[in-house]
Scaffold this motif. Structure first.
Motif, PDB file in Angstrom:
ATOM      1  N   LEU A  48      10.375  57.179  24.247  1.00 47.69           N
ATOM      2  CA  LEU A  48      10.085  56.165  23.227  1.00 47.69           C
ATOM      3  C   LEU A  48       8.850  56.534  22.415  1.00 47.69           C
ATOM      4  CD1 LEU A  48      10.800  52.907  25.274  1.00 47.69           C
ATOM      5  CD2 LEU A  48      12.198  53.903  23.459  1.00 47.69           C
ATOM      6  N   GLY A  49       7.884  57.172  23.092  1.00 45.35           N
ATOM      7  CA  GLY A  49       6.693  57.622  22.373  1.00 45.35           C
ATOM      8  C   GLY A  49       7.002  58.702  21.352  1.00 45.35           C
ATOM      9  N   LEU A  50       8.006  59.515  21.649  1.00 44.68           N
ATOM     10  CA  LEU A  50       8.399  60.577  20.721  1.00 44.68           C
ATOM     11  C   LEU A  50       9.300  60.062  19.599  1.00 44.68           C
ATOM     12  CD1 LEU A  50       9.146  63.412  23.315  1.00 44.68           C
ATOM     13  CD2 LEU A  50       7.184  63.265  21.769  1.00 44.68           C
ATOM     14  N   VAL A  51       9.846  58.854  19.760  1.00 45.45           N
ATOM     15  CA  VAL A  51      10.758  58.300  18.762  1.00 45.45           C
ATOM     16  C   VAL A  51      10.009  57.715  17.571  1.00 45.45           C
ATOM     17  CG1 VAL A  51      12.365  56.374  18.346  1.00 45.45           C
ATOM     18  CG2 VAL A  51      12.707  57.892  20.304  1.00 45.45           C
ATOM     19  N   TRP A  52       8.899  57.038  17.819  1.00 46.36           N
ATOM     20  CA  TRP A  52       8.303  56.246  16.738  1.00 46.36           C
ATOM     21  C   TRP A  52       7.779  57.080  15.569  1.00 46.36           C
ATOM     22  CZ3 TRP A  52       3.226  55.883  14.999  1.00 46.36           C
ATOM     23  CH2 TRP A  52       2.235  56.478  15.783  1.00 46.36           C
ATOM     24  N   PRO A  53       7.294  58.334  15.730  1.00 49.70           N
ATOM     25  CA  PRO A  53       6.956  59.110  14.519  1.00 49.70           C
ATOM     26  C   PRO A  53       8.168  59.368  13.631  1.00 49.70           C
ATOM     27  CG  PRO A  53       5.879  60.053  16.434  1.00 49.70           C
ATOM     28  CD  PRO A  53       6.847  59.046  16.946  1.00 49.70           C
ATOM     29  N   GLN A  54       9.360  59.468  14.263  1.00 46.19           N
ATOM     30  CA  GLN A  54      10.570  59.644  13.448  1.00 46.19           C
ATOM     31  C   GLN A  54      10.841  58.396  12.618  1.00 46.19           C
ATOM     32  OE1 GLN A  54      12.468  62.375  13.037  1.00 46.19           O
ATOM     33  NE2 GLN A  54      11.103  63.547  14.389  1.00 46.19           N
ATOM     34  N   VAL A  55      10.550  57.245  13.175  1.00 51.00           N
ATOM     35  CA  VAL A  55      10.695  55.999  12.419  1.00 51.00           C
ATOM     36  C   VAL A  55       9.714  55.988  11.247  1.00 51.00           C
ATOM     37  CG1 VAL A  55      10.599  53.472  12.532  1.00 51.00           C
ATOM     38  CG2 VAL A  55      11.446  54.788  14.500  1.00 51.00           C
ATOM     39  N   VAL A  56       8.467  56.419  11.500  1.00 51.46           N
ATOM     40  CA  VAL A  56       7.459  56.479  10.435  1.00 51.46           C
ATOM     41  C   VAL A  56       7.924  57.430   9.330  1.00 51.46           C
ATOM     42  CG1 VAL A  56       5.095  57.183   9.857  1.00 51.46           C
ATOM     43  CG2 VAL A  56       5.548  55.877  11.957  1.00 51.46           C
ATOM     44  N   LEU A  57       8.499  58.573   9.717  1.00 52.12           N
ATOM     45  CA  LEU A  57       9.014  59.543   8.740  1.00 52.12           C
ATOM     46  C   LEU A  57      10.026  58.873   7.812  1.00 52.12           C
ATOM     47  CD1 LEU A  57      10.147  63.194   9.462  1.00 52.12           C
ATOM     48  CD2 LEU A  57      11.627  61.665   8.163  1.00 52.12           C
ATOM     49  N   ARG A  58      10.949  58.108   8.389  1.00 56.81           N
ATOM     50  CA  ARG A  58      11.990  57.477   7.588  1.00 56.81           C
ATOM     51  C   ARG A  58      11.433  56.330   6.751  1.00 56.81           C
ATOM     52  NH1 ARG A  58      13.913  60.291  11.361  1.00 56.81           N
ATOM     53  NH2 ARG A  58      16.047  61.150  11.356  1.00 56.81           N
ATOM     54  N   VAL A  59      10.388  55.670   7.267  1.00 56.31           N
ATOM     55  CA  VAL A  59       9.744  54.630   6.464  1.00 56.31           C
ATOM     56  C   VAL A  59       9.154  55.230   5.193  1.00 56.31           C
ATOM     57  CG1 VAL A  59       7.765  53.058   6.364  1.00 56.31           C
ATOM     58  CG2 VAL A  59       9.277  53.033   8.344  1.00 56.31           C
ATOM     59  N   GLY A  83      12.300  54.267   3.475  1.00 58.84           N
ATOM     60  CA  GLY A  83      12.014  52.828   3.462  1.00 58.84           C
ATOM     61  C   GLY A  83      11.247  52.389   2.240  1.00 58.84           C
ATOM     62  N   LEU A  84      10.367  53.250   1.729  1.00 59.13           N
ATOM     63  CA  LEU A  84       9.590  52.868   0.553  1.00 59.13           C
ATOM     64  C   LEU A  84      10.453  52.772  -0.705  1.00 59.13           C
ATOM     65  CD1 LEU A  84       6.321  54.966   1.109  1.00 59.13           C
ATOM     66  CD2 LEU A  84       6.771  52.569   1.670  1.00 59.13           C
ATOM     67  N   LYS A  85      11.709  53.240  -0.606  1.00 53.48           N
ATOM     68  CA  LYS A  85      12.630  53.162  -1.742  1.00 53.48           C
ATOM     69  C   LYS A  85      13.657  52.039  -1.580  1.00 53.48           C
ATOM     70  CE  LYS A  85      12.283  58.186  -2.240  1.00 53.48           C
ATOM     71  NZ  LYS A  85      13.022  59.479  -2.162  1.00 53.48           N
ATOM     72  N   ASP A  86      13.708  51.413  -0.356  1.00 53.77           N
ATOM     73  CA  ASP A  86      14.719  50.380  -0.075  1.00 53.77           C
ATOM     74  C   ASP A  86      14.071  49.313   0.813  1.00 53.77           C
ATOM     75  OD1 ASP A  86      16.809  48.796   0.813  1.00 53.77           O
ATOM     76  OD2 ASP A  86      18.202  50.461   1.076  1.00 53.77           O
ATOM     77  N   ALA A  87      13.814  48.126   0.238  1.00 59.58           N
ATOM     78  CA  ALA A  87      13.103  47.061   0.950  1.00 59.58           C
ATOM     79  C   ALA A  87      13.842  46.619   2.206  1.00 59.58           C
ATOM     80  CB  ALA A  87      12.862  45.874   0.029  1.00 59.58           C
ATOM     81  N   ALA A  88      15.168  46.501   2.120  1.00 58.07           N
ATOM     82  CA  ALA A  88      15.950  46.053   3.282  1.00 58.07           C
ATOM     83  C   ALA A  88      15.855  47.065   4.415  1.00 58.07           C
ATOM     84  CB  ALA A  88      17.414  45.832   2.878  1.00 58.07           C
ATOM     85  N   LEU A  89      15.960  48.345   4.039  1.00 58.36           N
ATOM     86  CA  LEU A  89      15.840  49.406   5.058  1.00 58.36           C
ATOM     87  C   LEU A  89      14.437  49.427   5.655  1.00 58.36           C
ATOM     88  CD1 LEU A  89      17.037  51.821   6.552  1.00 58.36           C
ATOM     89  CD2 LEU A  89      16.382  53.268   4.605  1.00 58.36           C
ATOM     90  N   VAL A  92      10.855  48.735  10.262  1.00 58.91           N
ATOM     91  CA  VAL A  92       9.641  48.142  10.855  1.00 58.91           C
ATOM     92  C   VAL A  92       9.987  47.317  12.085  1.00 58.91           C
ATOM     93  CG1 VAL A  92       7.795  46.472  10.469  1.00 58.91           C
ATOM     94  CG2 VAL A  92       8.314  48.171   8.718  1.00 58.91           C
ATOM     95  N   LEU A  93      11.079  46.510  11.992  1.00 59.22           N
ATOM     96  CA  LEU A  93      11.503  45.738  13.169  1.00 59.22           C
ATOM     97  C   LEU A  93      11.909  46.660  14.316  1.00 59.22           C
ATOM     98  CD1 LEU A  93      13.611  42.887  11.487  1.00 59.22           C
ATOM     99  CD2 LEU A  93      11.390  42.672  12.640  1.00 59.22           C
ATOM    100  N   GLY A  94      12.595  47.757  13.968  1.00 57.67           N
ATOM    101  CA  GLY A  94      12.967  48.731  15.000  1.00 57.67           C
ATOM    102  C   GLY A  94      11.737  49.356  15.646  1.00 57.67           C
ATOM    103  N   LEU A  95      10.713  49.643  14.840  1.00 61.96           N
ATOM    104  CA  LEU A  95       9.474  50.224  15.379  1.00 61.96           C
ATOM    105  C   LEU A  95       8.780  49.253  16.324  1.00 61.96           C
ATOM    106  CD1 LEU A  95       7.474  52.563  15.338  1.00 61.96           C
ATOM    107  CD2 LEU A  95       6.380  51.527  13.328  1.00 61.96           C
TER     108      LEU A  95
END
Length: 624
Positions: free
Chosen positions: A44-55, A59-65, A70-73
């Protein structure tokens, strides 16, 4: 180079690590659970930087995404927190159980060691093994080990991910690994050595403090409070110097490792920034890579810190295992048999003894041959240093003869189980030692399964009930450390009651030299007379009444038996016994000295000559 108690220092060894794991093995299921939780937490610790990458990239191009990411993080971090909490509790519980077992192992081993071991070591030093040394090991087992494993898994996982993401940046990150590894190896070894020296010094300081507190009456009587404080300060300064030296090394190691870690991150930021400018990577990839690089650099720095703690703990483990490796000098031989309850005839056959095996050390007993007949009282008399206490210690097999042999009812003591021999004996020392518990517990120490009625009968036979009934809680009164709340005479009678309750065929008695008032003296002597009746009694005599009533008197001088006989025959011989007796018990005009009972003390009024009827009567009352 020597450690605590003269034990040689050792470098880290796989064997020592395995010995620590032996205490962990009974709880391996807990460790498996903790390891599984650790794997989940690391993933799980290795997963969250991947979430940040996609944000950053999506994510900065799609508010819903963005909201979904963020909720997933938050969900990932929440689940990881729960897992880490459960894992921490499992490891803490396991660690506490492991240290409990380790402390019990140390105490059981201490109880098995021979008397000679304790004459060479300080109490405070031995206590430090159970307290401070075990506490250091405890910290590693409960927290540091699982933390180290977590850091290693994070480090390995982070390395795999950064190489998959960008191998060039990954190589730049690892440039600092070799110098960090060399620093940790070199300074970590020094820290471990210094940590053990600090523990040794602390053990000596605790030993000095323990002596000063245990003998506080003597300290205050001689107004040596400042002297004892200075003794403790001197030992504590040695500990302080070692701790500061360890702190200096740690303060050198951690900043260096931290600087190298940040330097690697700066190089990655610089090189990765140029890749983003050239369009070879995205901003999200660079940020995620930096987060992973932090995951790699963080464990490296943390491992250096934890490596110091591990080295400190292994320094303490060295001391603990050096103690556990000490073998008792008095052990049961292979095939040794249990001694059945018998008459209690003890024979010395050409016994010689010295306290160490070195031939240059003086012989304490030399060619001693004598027999202590069953049911008879033998008084040992002689000048200080003649070997009286040593002879009694050999009977209880606290030591083995250097030459010759000692038999109990015809059996060589070395062919018998040590415990079975000592179970046939009761001991009343010169200075009765009471434990800081109740009167009842101190008496029951002679026989743990004794009933209250048997305990009270023993106390009555020892003339102890007259003062016990006057105590605030009677038999449940706490007597204080070493029995300080009782008078000397009262402590002696408690010790006699304990020996009566044990009801063994052999009694080893070292008479107290303390002067008592006439009434206390009478009560103690009467209780001793009851205790000695019908038993094989060997007494180091300091009282006129004892030597006069003894069936036989053995006179020792310089480790040899120089006279042997009754009081009357030895007085008639006008030799050493006559001189000792005259000097100790007679004044210059030939009268009995004031500090000894002039008219003697009746053993027991109405007692039959052999004493067996009286012993049988007392035995019935205490459940013999």
């Amino acid at each position: 180079m020597m450690g605590g108690g003269g034990q040689p220092k050792k470098r880290p060894s796989v064997a020592m690590y395995r010995r620590l794991l032996r205490f962990v093995r009974p709880y391996r299921s807990n460790l498996v659970l903790a390891a599984a939780l650790l794997v989940l937490s690391t993933i799980l610790g290795l997963v969250w930087p991947q979430v940040v990458l996609r944000v950053l990239d999506l994510g900065l191009k799609d508010a819903a995404l963005l909201d979904t990411l963020v909720l997933g993080l938050i969900a990932v971090l929440l689940v990881r927190a729960v897992i880490d909490g459960v894992r921490a509790y499992v490891m803490t519980w396991t660690g506490e159980r492991v240290i409990f077992d380790l402390r019990m192992e140390i105490v059981r081993h201490l109880q098995s060691l021979s008397l000679s071991f304790f004459t060479r070591r300080k109490t405070g030093e031995l206590m430090s093994h159970v307290t401070s040394d075990a506490t250091l090991v405890h910290g590693v087992i409960t927290q540091t080990i699982i933390s180290v494993l977590g850091q290693i898994m994070t480090l390995v996982g982070g390395l795999v991910v950064i190489f998959l993401m960008n191998w060039r940046l990954a190589l730049l990150t690892l440039v600092v690994a070799p110098p960090i590894g060399l620093l940790g190896q070199f300074l970590g070894r020094r820290i471990r050595t210094i940590s053990r020296e600090a523990q040794d010094a602390q053990g000596e300081a605790v030993g000095v403090l323990q002596e000063a507190i245990a003998e506080v009456r003597t300290v205050q009587a001689f107004t040596r409070e400042e002297y004892e404080s200075e003794r403790f300060r001197t030992k504590l300064l040695v500990t302080l110097a070692k701790v500061l030296e360890r702190a200096r090394l740690s303060s050198t190691l951690f900043p260096l490792i931290g600087f190298l870690g940040f330097a690697a991150s700066i190089v990655v930021l610089w090189y990765g920034g140029h890749q983003v400018i050239r369009g070879e990577a995205t901003t999200g990839q660079l940020v995620a890579f930096l987060l992973y690089a932090g995951m790699v650099a963080g464990p490296v720095g943390a491992l250096a810190s934890q490596w110091t703690q591990v080295q400190e703990a292994f320094g303490a483990a060295d001391r603990i295992f050096a103690l556990l490796d000490t073998t008792p000098e008095i052990q049961d031989r292979p095939g040794a048999t249990a001694l059945a309850t018998g008459a209690g005839r003890i024979a010395f056959e050409d016994v010689s003894f010295r306290y160490t095996q070195s031939p240059t050390m003086p012989i304490v007993l030399e060619n001693v041959s004598t027999v202590f007949e069953a049911g008879k009282t033998t008084a040992l008399v002689g000048p200080s240093g003649a070997g009286k206490t040593t002879l009694v210690s050999l009977v209880a097999r606290f030591y083995d003869p250097t030459e010759g042999r000692i038999t109990f009812d015809g059996h060589d003591l070395r062919d018998l189980l040590v415990r079975s021999v000592r179970e046939q004996m009761a001991v009343v020392p010169q200075e009765p030692i009471l434990f800081a518990t109740t009167v009842a517990d101190n008496i029951r120490y002679g026989r743990l399964d004794a009933s209250d009625a048997q305990l009270r009968a023993a106390a009555e036979a020892a003339n102890a009930t007259e003062f016990i009934e006057r105590l605030p809680e009677r038999y449940e009164t706490i007597v204080g450390e070493r029995g300080v709340k009782l008078s000397v005479g009262q402590r002696q009678r408690i010790a006699i009651a304990r020996a009566l309750l044990r009801d063994s065929p052999v009694l080893l008695l070292d008479e107290a030299t303390s002067s008592l008032d006439n009434e206390s003296e009478y009560l103690v002597q009467e209780a001793l007379a009851r205790l000695m009746l019908g038993r094989t009694t060997i007494v180091i005599a300091h009282r006129l009444t004892t030597v006069e009533r003894a069936d036989r008197i053995v006179v020792l001088e310089r480790g040899r038996i120089v006279e042997d006989g009754t009081h009357q025959s030895l007085m008639a011989a006008h030799a050493l016994y006559w001189r000792l007796y005259t000097r100790a018990f007679r004044s210059d005009d030939g009268a009995v000295a004031d500090d000894t009972p002039a008219d003697g003390l009746p053993i027991v009024v109405g007692m039959d000559p052999g004493g067996q009827a009286h012993r049988d009567k007392v035995g019935e009352r205490i459940g013999a």
